[in-house]
Design an enzyme around this catalytic site. Structure first.
Site, PDB file in Angstrom:
ATOM      1  N   SER A   1      46.537  35.172  38.959  1.00 12.29           N
ATOM      2  CA  SER A   1      45.744  34.281  39.804  1.00 12.29           C
ATOM      3  C   SER A   1      44.317  34.780  40.061  1.00 12.29           C
ATOM      4  CB  SER A   1      46.460  34.056  41.138  1.00 12.29           C
ATOM      5  OG  SER A   1      46.635  35.273  41.820  1.00 12.29           O
TER       6      SER A   1
ATOM      7  N   LYS B   1      47.601  32.840  50.826  1.00 13.91           N
ATOM      8  CA  LYS B   1      46.246  33.165  50.351  1.00 13.91           C
ATOM      9  C   LYS B   1      45.170  32.465  51.178  1.00 13.91           C
ATOM     10  CE  LYS B   1      47.613  34.039  45.552  1.00 13.91           C
ATOM     11  NZ  LYS B   1      47.573  33.551  44.172  1.00 13.91           N
TER      12      LYS B   1
END
Length: 808
Positions: free
Chosen positions: A686, A729
């Site tokens: 990611s 996140k």
């Protein structure tokens, strides 16, 4: 006489019948009764054959010897219970060519065996020897009745003598069968002689032992008799106790209403116990086994409380958040209630009510997986049992040990049911992913039967040896890492994911549950200590870093203990703990969340990462320096993250002309990509967007915006792929002060997991390719970068045109 082509077979156990004998036979087994009926309807001839194993109840061809005795049925009488008493006269040995089954009994195609006389002198000599040995045995006076002994001694036929002695002496079944199978009379006599010699030797040995015992008794006569008297007294006392114990067990077994197959096995063991001495080791084993049987909940169950509103109230009382988990539990109750109502109306069988999924709670430690299982049991009104499978490596922990082993016990499933005292508890299998394997078997494989609704109705524990119905048990598993669970076991369970708590949820949990509980545990009343909301929030963000709330509860307990000490030492009636007091009580902050960068920088992009204890931001730094075209990666990056860096470099090379990057720069420069906090391993795809943005920024010298955080996986062609952990996140970026986030387009639905009040002052950009991401990440956007590239290209072209003129 004429022998029928097929003769009905009557199996006998533990006995061999020889020709010329007239014998009464009792037959109670269906296979024997049917054979006798068939013989009576025909020539009244049967073949009497011994079984190899007398324990076999319904023998087949393989269970019988191949030589038997043909006999005529002289008389027959049937008893009221269905058994048969008959008188038969055996007339010939017969070898079976073939057995066949016919209407519930066996028939045989036979061939009569004629006696072979053998050498006449040898037979006469053997005949005399056998008579002498037999007479010597009869002198002992305890083997045969006088009438039988006298009859045998008067026999003059050598064949009959061998047969009658073999029948009446206490020889092994195998020895008697061998004598039956011998056609040669001399060989038969010789075999009987060997067996008689062995019997005489045994008698002599017994006499010698008796003499030794008598001498020992004479030496210690008084002491010996006193001890023997004590033994008899104890035996009588224990015998009465044993009878009472057996009767008590019999009554308790009657009350259990056991299934027929279980009752049969239990009655057999109870009969063995009744015949044994109470102090024997075997009796202790059987007693323990029956104790387990009578203490298991064979038919004891609790009534389910299917009130959904009450269940919702209990779940909300015990846990804050966990909405998805609570919804799934309420769905389970709703389905069960509908099934129950349909079963009452007779639309479906009653056993269908109990069918349901096996739930598997997956999530990091401390998020409430185990405690919510307790709440489910409370909401349903069921008993609760927890079994920890962490570190289990032996299959017998699940299925139990066989009773032949010393110290054998049932497995944890049966132990848990006995502990619950109910047939339908909520059964928590904790730490399913922590099971191991060893040479003693795979416990995960043993769980396959337990967790399969199609099989667990007949679950058989090795210790019990009889099936126990587990279909009414509500099994719930917990795990931290589902990838460690074998695929077949995973396939039997429905995964419900527990995510880590966000700061706001932890604050509510601390206020509602942790603080009141710790006040009580530390001897404080509600009004004696007050911790402000700001102090709790700082405690969450700067003193703990976890997915759950266990460490947070420890820190609250530590604060309250220090406050309790102040109350006693300083005589205070009330202590108020504010945000400023935390450092005084607990020391400096242990964790400092990453903060937003102060200004845009060339080659530095803000990425986002996920851990089971929450999300945060990280900075990806790229530096270009003179070199030979090497790509240097530092910061303990994993293989997947390194591949993202190489993909970003390939994308930059492919679009070098469009971005205004000279290709010579790749060949004459080393590119160093570093992710700070080098001691911490980093892995995952990611970071692709962040690495690409920092790399393009360093190569073009265009700064990356400092107020934007980004996450997403990239491909060589510049596509942006979805990632996981969006909730954690985004909240980590928000905690760092960032209010603008770049996410993959396919992750747009994941925003539903973030509370709306936390989304209000944030801006989310959803991108499908790197061009869109760079347009948002770089200062001035992609249009400005491409315009700069075109201006630089025109400037290089002008320089090339003017260069020849200058040389001229």
């Amino acid at each position: 006489m004429q022998i029928p082509e097929r003769v009905p077979v009557v199996p006998v156990r533990g006995s061999v019948i020889f020709p010329t004998m007239v014998m009464p036979i009792d037959a109670g087994r269906p296979v024997s009764v049917r054979a006798i009926d068939a013989a009576l309807n025909g020539e009244r001839v049967v073949l009497i054959v011994s079984q190899r194993d007398k324990e076999v109840e319904s023998p087949e061809a393989d269970d019988l010897y191949s030589v038997g005795t043909l006999a005529n049925i002289l008389r027959m009488r049937k008893n009221p219970d269905g058994s048969v008493q008959m008188l038969v006269q055996a007339f010939a040995r017969a070898r079976v060519r073939r057995y066949e089954g016919a209407e519930g009994y066996l028939t045989a195609e036979v061939e009569p065996i004629q006696d072979v006389p053998g050498d006449e002198v040898e037979v006469r000599a053997l005949f005399r020897e056998v008579q002498e040995r037999f007479a010597a045995i009869l002198k002992e006076g305890k083997y045969l009745s006088p009438d039988v002994a006298q009859y045998i001694q008067k026999l003059e036929d050598p064949s009959q003598l061998a047969d009658y002695i073999a029948f009446h002496m206490d020889f092994k079944l195998e020895d008697k069968q061998k004598i039956l199978e011998m056609a040669n009379v001399a060989e038969r006599l010789r075999r009987v002689l060997v067996l008689l010699d062995a019997e005489l030797e045994l008698i002599e040995t017994q006499r010698r032992i008796q003499q030794q015992v008598k001498e020992e008794i004479d030496r210690n006569q008084r002491e010996y008799f006193l001890r023997e008297q004590m033994k008899v007294i104890q035996k009588e006392l224990h015998g009465e106790e044993g009878e009472e114990e057996v009767e008590e067990l019999r009554q308790r077994i009657e009350e259990l209403n056991l299934p027929e197959n279980v009752r049969k096995e239990v009655d057999r063991e109870l009969g063995r116990l009744a015949r044994m001495h109470p102090d024997s080791a075997e009796a202790a084993v059987i007693r323990t086994y029956l104790d387990w049987i009578v203490n298991l909940p064979w038919n004891t169950r609790t009534e389910d409380n299917l009130d959904i509103e009450r269940a919702k109230q209990i779940l909300d009382e015990d846990h804050y958040g966990l909405e998805k988990v609570k919804d799934r539990v309420l769905e389970y109750l709703a389905v069960r209630k509908l099934r129950y109502e349909r079963a009452k109306r007779g639309e479906i069988p009653a056993e269908e009510v109990n069918k349901g999924p096996i739930l598997l709670f997956v999530g990091p430690p401390g998020v409430g997986k185990t405690s919510i299982a307790k709440s489910i049991a409370r909401a349903l009104g069921r008993k609760y049992v927890r079994v920890s499978l962490g570190g289990v490596r032996d299959e017998s922990d699940i299925r139990g040990h066989r009773r032949t082993y010393i110290g054998a016990m049932p497995g944890r499933i049966i132990q848990g049911l006995r502990q619950a005292g109910s047939k339908n508890p909520v059964f928590l299998l904790d730490e399913v992913d922590k099971m191991g394997q060893s040479f003693q078997g795979d416990p995960a494989a043993a769980l396959l039967e337990v967790l399969d609704p199609a099989q667990n109705k007949e679950f058989t524990d090795h210790y019990l040896g009889v099936p126990f119905d587990l279909s009414e048990v509500l099994f719930i598993g917990t795990a931290n890492f589902p990838q460690l669970i074998p695929a077949p076991l995973m396939d039997r369970m429905e995964l419900i994911e527990f995510t880590s708590y966000i700061e706001q949820e932890k604050l509510e949990i601390a206020r509602r549950f942790l603080l009141p509980r710790q006040l009580e545990e530390n001897g404080l009343s509600k009004g004696q200590v007050h911790i402000t909301e700001a102090a709790l929030m700082r405690l969450i963000t700067h003193y703990t870093r976890e997915a759950g709330v266990r460490n947070l509860e420890r820190e609250i307990g530590s604060l309250l203990r220090k406050a309790a000490r102040r109350i006693l030492e300083e005589g205070k009636k009330r202590v108020r703990i504010t945000e400023r007091d935390l450092e005084k009580y607990l020391g400096p902050p242990r964790y400092t969340p990453e903060a937003e960068a102060r200004e845009p920088q060339v080659g530095v992009a803000t990425g986002m990462y996920y851990t089971p204890v929450g999300g945060d931001i990280m900075f990806v730094e790229v530096s270009i320096m003179p070199g030979k075209g090497q790509l240097i990666l530092t910061g303990q990056l994993g293989d997947v993250m390194k591949e993202s860096a190489r993909a970003a470099l390939t994308y930059a090379k492919k679009n070098a002309e469009r971005f205004g990057i000279e290709l010579e720069k790749f060949e004459k420069s080393d590119i160093h990509i570093h992710v700070p906090a080098g001691a911490i391993p980093k892995e995952g795809p990611s970071a692709g967007i962040a690495i690409s943005s920092a790399l393009v920024s360093a190569l073009t010298e265009v700064p990356v915006r400092h107020d934007v955080a980004m996450t997403g996986e990239i491909t060589l062609t510049g596509r942006v792929l979805p990632i996981g952990g969006v909730r954690e996140k985004v909240l980590g970026a928000r905690r760092a002060g960032i209010r603008e986030v770049i996410l993959p387009k396919q992750n747009e639905p994941d925003l539903r997991d973030i509370p709306r009040n936390l989304q209000r002052d944030m801006t989310f950009h959803f991108v499908e390719n790197l061009d869109q991401a760079l347009d948002l990440a770089l200062v001035g956007g992609l249009a400005e970068l491409e315009a700069r590239a075109k201006r630089a290209k025109r400037a290089r072209a002008r320089r090339k045109k003017t260069q020849p003129a200058a040389q001229a």
